[in-house]
Design a protein around this motif. Structure first.
Motif, PDB file in Angstrom:
ATOM      1  N   ILE A   2     -56.121 -48.128 -54.202  1.00 17.32           N
ATOM      2  CA  ILE A   2     -55.960 -47.008 -55.129  1.00 17.32           C
ATOM      3  C   ILE A   2     -57.250 -46.209 -55.143  1.00 17.32           C
ATOM      4  O   ILE A   2     -58.325 -46.777 -55.353  1.00 17.32           O
ATOM      5  N   LYS A   3     -57.152 -44.912 -54.897  1.00 17.39           N
ATOM      6  CA  LYS A   3     -58.334 -44.053 -54.984  1.00 17.39           C
ATOM      7  C   LYS A   3     -58.005 -42.802 -55.783  1.00 17.39           C
ATOM      8  O   LYS A   3     -57.034 -42.101 -55.477  1.00 17.39           O
ATOM      9  N   LEU A   4     -58.794 -42.557 -56.800  1.00 14.59           N
ATOM     10  CA  LEU A   4     -58.695 -41.323 -57.573  1.00 14.59           C
ATOM     11  C   LEU A   4     -59.961 -40.517 -57.326  1.00 14.59           C
ATOM     12  O   LEU A   4     -61.081 -41.056 -57.417  1.00 14.59           O
ATOM     13  N   ASN A   5     -59.794 -39.236 -57.016  1.00 14.29           N
ATOM     14  CA  ASN A   5     -60.929 -38.371 -56.735  1.00 14.29           C
ATOM     15  C   ASN A   5     -60.902 -37.158 -57.644  1.00 14.29           C
ATOM     16  O   ASN A   5     -59.993 -36.324 -57.566  1.00 14.29           O
ATOM     17  N   LYS A   6     -61.882 -37.086 -58.559  1.00 16.29           N
ATOM     18  CA  LYS A   6     -62.043 -35.949 -59.477  1.00 16.29           C
ATOM     19  C   LYS A   6     -60.745 -35.637 -60.238  1.00 16.29           C
ATOM     20  O   LYS A   6     -60.347 -34.478 -60.373  1.00 16.29           O
ATOM     21  N   VAL A   7     -60.095 -36.677 -60.732  1.00 13.72           N
ATOM     22  CA  VAL A   7     -58.830 -36.502 -61.443  1.00 13.72           C
ATOM     23  C   VAL A   7     -59.072 -36.091 -62.886  1.00 13.72           C
ATOM     24  O   VAL A   7     -59.844 -36.727 -63.608  1.00 13.72           O
ATOM     25  N   SER A   8     -58.412 -35.017 -63.284  1.00  5.43           N
ATOM     26  CA  SER A   8     -58.449 -34.542 -64.671  1.00  5.43           C
ATOM     27  C   SER A   8     -57.025 -34.326 -65.159  1.00  5.43           C
ATOM     28  O   SER A   8     -56.107 -34.083 -64.369  1.00  5.43           O
ATOM     29  N   LYS A   9     -56.853 -34.444 -66.468  1.00  4.64           N
ATOM     30  CA  LYS A   9     -55.533 -34.255 -67.069  1.00  4.64           C
ATOM     31  C   LYS A   9     -55.697 -33.611 -68.430  1.00  4.64           C
ATOM     32  O   LYS A   9     -56.443 -34.102 -69.274  1.00  4.64           O
ATOM     33  N   THR A  10     -54.990 -32.491 -68.635  1.00  5.11           N
ATOM     34  CA  THR A  10     -55.030 -31.783 -69.904  1.00  5.11           C
ATOM     35  C   THR A  10     -53.616 -31.656 -70.457  1.00  5.11           C
ATOM     36  O   THR A  10     -52.689 -31.304 -69.732  1.00  5.11           O
ATOM     37  N   TYR A  11     -53.455 -31.973 -71.727  1.00  2.00           N
ATOM     38  CA  TYR A  11     -52.179 -31.781 -72.413  1.00  2.00           C
ATOM     39  C   TYR A  11     -52.265 -30.512 -73.246  1.00  2.00           C
ATOM     40  O   TYR A  11     -53.235 -30.299 -73.970  1.00  2.00           O
ATOM     41  N   LEU A  21     -58.265 -36.637 -69.528  1.00  2.00           N
ATOM     42  CA  LEU A  21     -59.071 -37.239 -68.471  1.00  2.00           C
ATOM     43  C   LEU A  21     -59.956 -36.158 -67.850  1.00  2.00           C
ATOM     44  O   LEU A  21     -59.523 -35.017 -67.686  1.00  2.00           O
ATOM     45  N   LYS A  22     -61.171 -36.536 -67.479  1.00  2.45           N
ATOM     46  CA  LYS A  22     -62.087 -35.558 -66.898  1.00  2.45           C
ATOM     47  C   LYS A  22     -62.830 -36.150 -65.717  1.00  2.45           C
ATOM     48  O   LYS A  22     -63.583 -37.131 -65.861  1.00  2.45           O
ATOM     49  N   ASP A  23     -62.616 -35.592 -64.539  1.00  2.00           N
ATOM     50  CA  ASP A  23     -63.376 -35.915 -63.325  1.00  2.00           C
ATOM     51  C   ASP A  23     -63.456 -37.419 -63.064  1.00  2.00           C
ATOM     52  O   ASP A  23     -64.527 -37.991 -62.851  1.00  2.00           O
ATOM     53  N   ILE A  24     -62.292 -38.067 -63.046  1.00  2.00           N
ATOM     54  CA  ILE A  24     -62.245 -39.504 -62.824  1.00  2.00           C
ATOM     55  C   ILE A  24     -62.336 -39.823 -61.333  1.00  2.00           C
ATOM     56  O   ILE A  24     -61.510 -39.373 -60.538  1.00  2.00           O
ATOM     57  N   ASP A  25     -63.352 -40.573 -60.946  1.00  2.00           N
ATOM     58  CA  ASP A  25     -63.468 -41.137 -59.597  1.00  2.00           C
ATOM     59  C   ASP A  25     -63.325 -42.648 -59.733  1.00  2.00           C
ATOM     60  O   ASP A  25     -64.145 -43.292 -60.401  1.00  2.00           O
ATOM     61  N   GLY A  41     -57.282 -44.130 -77.958  1.00  2.00           N
ATOM     62  CA  GLY A  41     -57.263 -42.686 -77.771  1.00  2.00           C
ATOM     63  C   GLY A  41     -58.271 -42.164 -76.775  1.00  2.00           C
ATOM     64  O   GLY A  41     -58.437 -40.941 -76.639  1.00  2.00           O
ATOM     65  N   CYS A  42     -58.929 -43.063 -76.019  1.00  2.00           N
ATOM     66  CA  CYS A  42     -59.982 -42.606 -75.104  1.00  2.00           C
ATOM     67  C   CYS A  42     -59.444 -42.164 -73.750  1.00  2.00           C
ATOM     68  O   CYS A  42     -60.176 -41.612 -72.939  1.00  2.00           O
ATOM     69  N   GLY A  43     -58.162 -42.453 -73.470  1.00  2.00           N
ATOM     70  CA  GLY A  43     -57.580 -42.033 -72.197  1.00  2.00           C
ATOM     71  C   GLY A  43     -57.183 -43.163 -71.277  1.00  2.00           C
ATOM     72  O   GLY A  43     -56.729 -42.925 -70.150  1.00  2.00           O
ATOM     73  N   LYS A  44     -57.307 -44.413 -71.741  1.00  2.00           N
ATOM     74  CA  LYS A  44     -56.998 -45.565 -70.867  1.00  2.00           C
ATOM     75  C   LYS A  44     -55.537 -45.550 -70.414  1.00  2.00           C
ATOM     76  O   LYS A  44     -55.249 -45.705 -69.226  1.00  2.00           O
ATOM     77  N   SER A  45     -54.620 -45.399 -71.364  1.00  2.00           N
ATOM     78  CA  SER A  45     -53.195 -45.426 -71.010  1.00  2.00           C
ATOM     79  C   SER A  45     -52.817 -44.226 -70.159  1.00  2.00           C
ATOM     80  O   SER A  45     -51.993 -44.336 -69.242  1.00  2.00           O
ATOM     81  N   THR A  46     -53.413 -43.066 -70.448  1.00  2.00           N
ATOM     82  CA  THR A  46     -53.164 -41.889 -69.612  1.00  2.00           C
ATOM     83  C   THR A  46     -53.618 -42.152 -68.181  1.00  2.00           C
ATOM     84  O   THR A  46     -52.908 -41.840 -67.217  1.00  2.00           O
ATOM     85  N   LEU A  47     -54.786 -42.765 -68.035  1.00  2.00           N
ATOM     86  CA  LEU A  47     -55.294 -43.087 -66.703  1.00  2.00           C
ATOM     87  C   LEU A  47     -54.363 -44.059 -65.993  1.00  2.00           C
ATOM     88  O   LEU A  47     -54.052 -43.886 -64.803  1.00  2.00           O
ATOM     89  N   LEU A  48     -53.876 -45.061 -66.712  1.00  2.00           N
ATOM     90  CA  LEU A  48     -52.950 -46.023 -66.114  1.00  2.00           C
ATOM     91  C   LEU A  48     -51.660 -45.328 -65.687  1.00  2.00           C
ATOM     92  O   LEU A  48     -51.115 -45.608 -64.613  1.00  2.00           O
ATOM     93  N   VAL A 211     -63.891 -51.644 -66.079  1.00  2.00           N
ATOM     94  CA  VAL A 211     -64.157 -50.209 -66.062  1.00  2.00           C
ATOM     95  C   VAL A 211     -63.999 -49.700 -67.495  1.00  2.00           C
ATOM     96  O   VAL A 211     -62.958 -49.929 -68.118  1.00  2.00           O
ATOM     97  N   ARG A 212     -65.022 -49.071 -68.011  1.00  2.00           N
ATOM     98  CA  ARG A 212     -64.988 -48.605 -69.401  1.00  2.00           C
ATOM     99  C   ARG A 212     -64.736 -47.102 -69.458  1.00  2.00           C
ATOM    100  O   ARG A 212     -65.317 -46.331 -68.693  1.00  2.00           O
ATOM    101  N   VAL A 213     -63.864 -46.713 -70.388  1.00  2.00           N
ATOM    102  CA  VAL A 213     -63.454 -45.313 -70.539  1.00  2.00           C
ATOM    103  C   VAL A 213     -63.835 -44.843 -71.938  1.00  2.00           C
ATOM    104  O   VAL A 213     -63.652 -45.567 -72.932  1.00  2.00           O
ATOM    105  N   PHE A 214     -64.369 -43.633 -72.016  1.00  2.00           N
ATOM    106  CA  PHE A 214     -64.699 -43.031 -73.313  1.00  2.00           C
ATOM    107  C   PHE A 214     -64.492 -41.529 -73.224  1.00  2.00           C
ATOM    108  O   PHE A 214     -65.021 -40.873 -72.318  1.00  2.00           O
ATOM    109  N   ASP A 215     -63.700 -41.002 -74.144  1.00  2.00           N
ATOM    110  CA  ASP A 215     -63.414 -39.558 -74.168  1.00  2.00           C
ATOM    111  C   ASP A 215     -62.950 -39.045 -72.808  1.00  2.00           C
ATOM    112  O   ASP A 215     -63.369 -37.979 -72.343  1.00  2.00           O
ATOM    113  N   GLY A 216     -62.078 -39.818 -72.159  1.00  2.00           N
ATOM    114  CA  GLY A 216     -61.473 -39.374 -70.916  1.00  2.00           C
ATOM    115  C   GLY A 216     -62.343 -39.487 -69.689  1.00  2.00           C
ATOM    116  O   GLY A 216     -61.970 -39.000 -68.615  1.00  2.00           O
TER     117      GLY A 216
END
Length: 232
Positions: A2-11, A21-25, A41-48, A211-216
């Motif tokens: 699995i590779k994510l490169n600069k992944v962002s997500k806006t609702y 999500l902001k610039d996830i590598d 609410g930090c974006g973990k489930s969205t990332l999953l 892997v720790r996530v905070f504010d996307g």
């Protein structure tokens, strides 16, 4: 794997725009067991969900098994989800009116195979999670831990390469939660890649990497690689 490169997500709604999500590598290797942690609410489930192709990123690219996904259609996404991933959720999402074995067969209904083959695979999956004797029970006849084991059997019945688990022990007591973690660790030891969202530091420490996530964003001290716990 699995590779994510600069992944962002806006609702977006009519009045509010939320950057989830902001610039996830992120790179998850084949056979790894990765825990994702962070506050609610930090974006973990969205990332999953983005990893599992349940949600599309707004920006960036996703690579699964060496193939970069270039705007696949809904039909192709459904096929990839069914053949590549197994999903386990905090709420078990079992169909109450179906027997345990029928619940486990559900993902196979979308594949071309005989009813006998579906039943054989469902029985094997239930045996694997220690519920071979409960095949004809209904969900309301099982404990919470047993229901989650049924959900795991449903997730692995199609022999997926990747298991995605969103708080799989969140609704369980400590004993049942440990049993579920033991099953996930065993599946990983047999070669299945696992990505798990959890709030439990002790559970996370049993995986290969945190892997720790905070504010996307990924905020692990080691960056996108996260904190190595055990060698993969």
């Amino acid at each position: 794997m699995i590779k994510l490169n600069k992944v962002s997500k806006t609702y977006r709604t009519d009045k509010v725009e939320t950057l989830a999500l902001k610039d996830i590598d992120l790179h998850v290797r084949e056979g790894e067991f990765v825990a994702m942690m962070g506050p609610s609410g930090c974006g973990k489930s969205t990332l999953l969900n983005v990893i599992g192709l349940l949600d599309r990123p707004g920006q960036g690219s996703i690579e699964i098994g060496g193939a970069v996904l270039q705007r696949p259609g809904d039909r192709e996404l459904a096929r990839l989800r069914n053949e590549t991933f197994g999903f386990i959720f905090q709420s078990f999402h079992l169909v109450p009116d179906l027997r345990v074995i029928d619940n486990v067969e559900v993902p196979l209904l979308y594949r071309r195979m005989s009813g006998a083959e579906r039943r054989r695979l469902a029985r094997a999956a239930l045996e694997k999670v220690g519920l071979g004797a409960r095949m004809d029970h209904y969900p309301n006849q099982l404990s919470g831990g047993q229901q989650q084991r049924v959900a795991i059997a449903r997730a692995i019945v199609g022999q997926p390469k990747i298991l995605l688990a969103d708080e799989p022990t969140g609704n369980l007591d400590s004993k049942m939660g440990e049993e579920v973690m033991d099953i996930l660790l065993k599946l990983n030891a047999e070669g299945t890649t696992v990505v798990m969202v959890t709030h439990d530091e002790q559970e996370a420490r049993r995986t290969h990497r945190i892997v720790r996530v905070f504010d996307g964003q990924l905020v692990s001290p080691a960056g996108a690689t996260g904190e190595r716990v055990h060698a993969a």
